[in-house]
Enzyme design. Structure first.
Site, mmCIF file in Angstrom:
data_model
loop_
_atom_site.group_PDB
_atom_site.id
_atom_site.type_symbol
_atom_site.label_atom_id
_atom_site.label_comp_id
_atom_site.label_asym_id
_atom_site.label_seq_id
_atom_site.Cartn_x
_atom_site.Cartn_y
_atom_site.Cartn_z
ATOM 1 N N HIS A 1 0.814 -1.228 0.000
ATOM 2 C CA HIS A 1 0.000 0.000 0.000
ATOM 3 C C HIS A 1 0.835 1.260 0.000
ATOM 4 O O HIS A 1 0.329 2.348 -0.265
ATOM 5 C CB HIS A 1 -0.940 -0.001 1.220
ATOM 6 C CG HIS A 1 -2.047 -1.003 1.101
ATOM 7 N ND1 HIS A 1 -3.337 -0.642 0.805
ATOM 8 C CD2 HIS A 1 -2.048 -2.350 1.195
ATOM 9 C CE1 HIS A 1 -4.086 -1.728 0.733
ATOM 10 N NE2 HIS A 1 -3.326 -2.781 0.976
ATOM 11 N N ASP B 1 3.307 9.411 -0.649
ATOM 12 C CA ASP B 1 2.107 8.658 -0.260
ATOM 13 C C ASP B 1 1.876 7.564 -1.282
ATOM 14 O O ASP B 1 1.963 7.830 -2.489
ATOM 15 C CB ASP B 1 0.890 9.607 -0.247
ATOM 16 C CG ASP B 1 -0.109 9.264 0.851
ATOM 17 O OD1 ASP B 1 -0.183 8.088 1.231
ATOM 18 O OD2 ASP B 1 -0.816 10.186 1.315
HETATM 19 P P1 ADQ Z 1 -3.197 6.094 4.924
HETATM 20 O O1 ADQ Z 1 -1.783 6.537 5.089
HETATM 21 O O2 ADQ Z 1 -3.965 5.894 6.174
HETATM 22 O O3 ADQ Z 1 -3.297 4.765 4.021
HETATM 23 P P2 ADQ Z 1 -5.125 7.528 3.076
HETATM 24 O O4 ADQ Z 1 -5.122 6.767 1.806
HETATM 25 O O5 ADQ Z 1 -5.190 8.999 2.888
HETATM 26 O O6 ADQ Z 1 -3.867 7.260 3.989
HETATM 27 O O7 ADQ Z 1 -6.388 7.092 3.895
HETATM 28 C C1 ADQ Z 1 -6.779 7.694 5.074
HETATM 29 C C2 ADQ Z 1 -8.207 7.252 5.398
HETATM 30 O O8 ADQ Z 1 -8.479 7.557 6.747
HETATM 31 C C3 ADQ Z 1 -9.229 7.954 4.531
HETATM 32 O O9 ADQ Z 1 -10.266 7.070 4.217
HETATM 33 C C4 ADQ Z 1 -9.726 9.070 5.455
HETATM 34 O O10 ADQ Z 1 -11.059 9.449 5.245
HETATM 35 C C5 ADQ Z 1 -9.583 8.423 6.811
HETATM 36 N N1 ADQ Z 1 -9.344 9.455 7.825
HETATM 37 C C6 ADQ Z 1 -8.240 10.196 7.992
HETATM 38 N N2 ADQ Z 1 -8.418 11.090 8.989
HETATM 39 C C7 ADQ Z 1 -9.675 10.895 9.441
HETATM 40 C C8 ADQ Z 1 -10.480 11.499 10.451
HETATM 41 N N3 ADQ Z 1 -10.026 12.488 11.225
HETATM 42 N N4 ADQ Z 1 -11.721 11.034 10.614
HETATM 43 C C9 ADQ Z 1 -12.185 10.018 9.872
HETATM 44 N N5 ADQ Z 1 -11.498 9.434 8.906
HETATM 45 C C10 ADQ Z 1 -10.258 9.853 8.694
HETATM 46 C C11 ADQ Z 1 -2.371 3.847 3.431
HETATM 47 C C12 ADQ Z 1 -1.341 4.465 2.502
HETATM 48 C C13 ADQ Z 1 -2.039 5.311 1.442
HETATM 49 C C14 ADQ Z 1 -3.041 4.437 0.683
HETATM 50 C C15 ADQ Z 1 -3.930 3.668 1.627
HETATM 51 C C16 ADQ Z 1 -4.784 2.643 0.907
HETATM 52 O O11 ADQ Z 1 -0.430 5.287 3.250
HETATM 53 O O12 ADQ Z 1 -1.099 5.868 0.532
HETATM 54 O O13 ADQ Z 1 -3.853 5.263 -0.127
HETATM 55 O O14 ADQ Z 1 -3.176 2.978 2.609
HETATM 56 O O15 ADQ Z 1 -3.992 1.814 0.119
#
Ligand code: ADQ
Length: 466
Positions: free
Chosen positions: A156, A363
């Site tokens: 990921h 990311d």
């Molecule tokens: P993450 O590093 O966690 O994922 P991201 O893909 O942006 O990053 O996902 C974050 C998720 O958490 C989103 O669904 C977002 O809505 C949720 N989230 C964040 N802050 C929140 C809050 N305060 N309240 C509720 N929800 C919140 C890892 C990798 C990424 C990759 C994903 C999936 O680092 O690059 O996109 O896995 O493969």
């Protein structure tokens, strides 16, 4: 498809749209819903002594099976090798990467424990799909236990540049473990290219037509960009709760424009640089004072890891300093919030934002960029500003693409986004939302599983005589 799908990841977090456990959990939970299979992982709990006792439950339509780990496991494997060695290194923060032998040992031990406990759940025609950097050696552990099923692995996070990966002690061993899989998936062409360079230039392997050969073995490789549960997210964005939040936000805006960021509180997300770029925009655009604000939602994560405590303290300090310098009696330039929101609430807040500011320094993909687009009002959509170093930038070319390390460039994009005419906003959004809908999480799952089903078995001898 015949055969069940067994998904294995560090944490298991099936949810129907409540507060989420991060991007991976959000994606997998959506991918597995109404799908025959099992999701196996760590419960998040610690016990005095590891027993291998499985706990099986139905969560949001998914059968989940979890184990508890010992405190030492969590310290060395999760807080150690996964989050103090691999995470920073794979996000280009070699300055933060810690290389300690006890971490290696904990990582190997927990991967072996995962293999021992998941083994009895595996039936002959199951497909096994292992996720992320916590579990790279798990395929090898399963092969050692004579598992002959098709096994795929998906990373990921980004695959780092060759020279960075080579700073990892035992990097060859870790790379070699990938060749026990039938299929290895990355988020982007960029990661695939970095992996190719490592295999070809560092270990004298060969990559041809989606097949990697090295260490006397071969495996299929490919880019499988993860997507959103687009229908689910769009439905959440049209729900009563979302409407209430959009209304509530608009009321509190009081005619001002809103820029919004949502991230796990992590140094890879570029939050400090984002605050400074926003400050640059304020400094160079005095007429924007009191007419705009930044809402940054940042949920604390990995609190046990010192680098996370430090970034949290820095963000408190930087946001406080900027607010102290610019605030007036009825305006605060940054609203900085450290809590998490339900999916429908978040969708409603996204919809009220004129600009979605997604500027990670590195990311794998970034699902927030896709969520922001999916939540917009088609008649009056906001503008997405997206880092060129988010995997999502390969797909989302109609966003305003920026270099997150350049304050001036991000400040320019903020100004441009806030002033963008409706016709241009709609034109860009229509292209973006089409991509979010078609390249969604279902497509990601189906593409990966189909490729896994059709991959030649990895234990065939490599064809080029390596
Ligand atoms: P993450 O590093 O966690 O994922 P991201 O893909 O942006 O990053 O996902 C974050 C998720 O958490 C989103 O669904 C977002 O809505 C949720 N989230 C964040 N802050 C929140 C809050 N305060 N309240 C509720 N929800 C919140 C890892 C990798 C990424 C990759 C994903 C999936 O680092 O690059 O996109 O896995 O493969």
């Amino acid at each position: 498809m015949t055969g069940r799908l067994i998904v294995i990841s560090n944490r298991v977090h099936a949810s129907e749209g409540g507060a989420t456990g991060g991007g991976l959990a959000t994606a997998l939970s959506a991918a597995l819903r109404e799908y025959s299979g099992v999701w196996f992982g760590w419960s998040g709990r610690t016990v005095g002594e590891f027993t291998g006792q499985l706990s099986v439950q139905r969560q949001a339509g998914v059968t989940v099976s979890t184990i508890d780990l010992e405190a030492q496991d969590v310290e060395e494997y999760y807080n150690g090798y996964a989050n103090r060695t691999l995470w920073p290194l794979f996000h280009y923060r070699v300055d933060l990467a810690a290389y300690e032998r006890s971490f290696d040992q904990g990582y190997a031990r927990v991967n072996a424990r995962f293999a021992d406990t998941v083994l009895p759940l595996i039936e002959a025609d199951d497909f096994i799909w292992i996720h992320d950097y916590h579990l790279i050696p798990l395929g090898r552990e399963l092969r050692r236990r004579d598992v002959r099923n098709r096994i795929g692995f998906f990373l990921h996070i980004p695959w780092p540049a060759r020279r960075l990966f080579a700073t990892l002690p035992n990097h060859r061993e870790l790379a070699e473990a990938l060749f026990e899989y039938d299929l290895v998936g990355f988020q982007t062409e960029d990661s695939l290219q970095a992996f190719r360079e490592y295999i070809v230039d560092e270990v004298d392997g060969v990559i041809e037509a989606g097949e990697a050969q090295a260490f006397g073995r071969s495996c299929r490789i490919g880019a499988f960009p993860v997507g959103l549960d687009a229908p689910g997210f769009e439905a959440a964005a049209r729900s009563q709760a979302a409407d209430t939040w959009t209304g509530r936000m608009r009321e509190s805006l009081n005619g001002r424009q809103m820029i919004m960021g949502v991230d796990r509180l992590d140094y890879s997300k570029g939050l400090e640089e984002r605050f400074l770029a926003y400050e640059e925009a304020l400094t160079t655009t005095p007429e924007a004072h009191e007419r705009v604000f930044l809402l940054q939602i940042a949920t604390p994560s990995r609190n046990e890891v010192p680098a996370y405590q430090e970034i949290r303290a820095r963000l408190d300090a930087v946001s406080g300093r900027i607010n102290g310098a610019y605030a007036t009696v009825d305006w605060v330039p940054i609203r900085y919030v450290n809590r998490s929101y339900r999916r429908d609430e978040l969708a409603g807040i996204y919809r009220a934002a004129d600009v979605g500011l997604v500027t990670p320094l590195r990311d794998g993909m970034n699902l927030v960029a896709k969520e922001y687009v999916a939540a917009q009002d088609p008649e009056d959509p906001g503008v997405l500003i997206l880092s060129q170093f988010a995997g999502a930038a390969e797909q989302m070319r109609e966003a305003l693409i920026v270099n997150p390390f350049s304050r001036e460039e991000v400040a320019d994009a903020i100004r441009r986004g806030l002033a963008m005419p409706l016709a241009e906003r709609r034109r860009r959004w229509e292209v973006l939302v089409h991509g979010v809908r078609t390249e969604d999480v279902g497509a990601w799952r189906d593409n990966f599983v189909d490729a896994l089903k059709t991959a030649p078995p990895s234990d065939l001898p490599a064809t080029s005589g390596l």
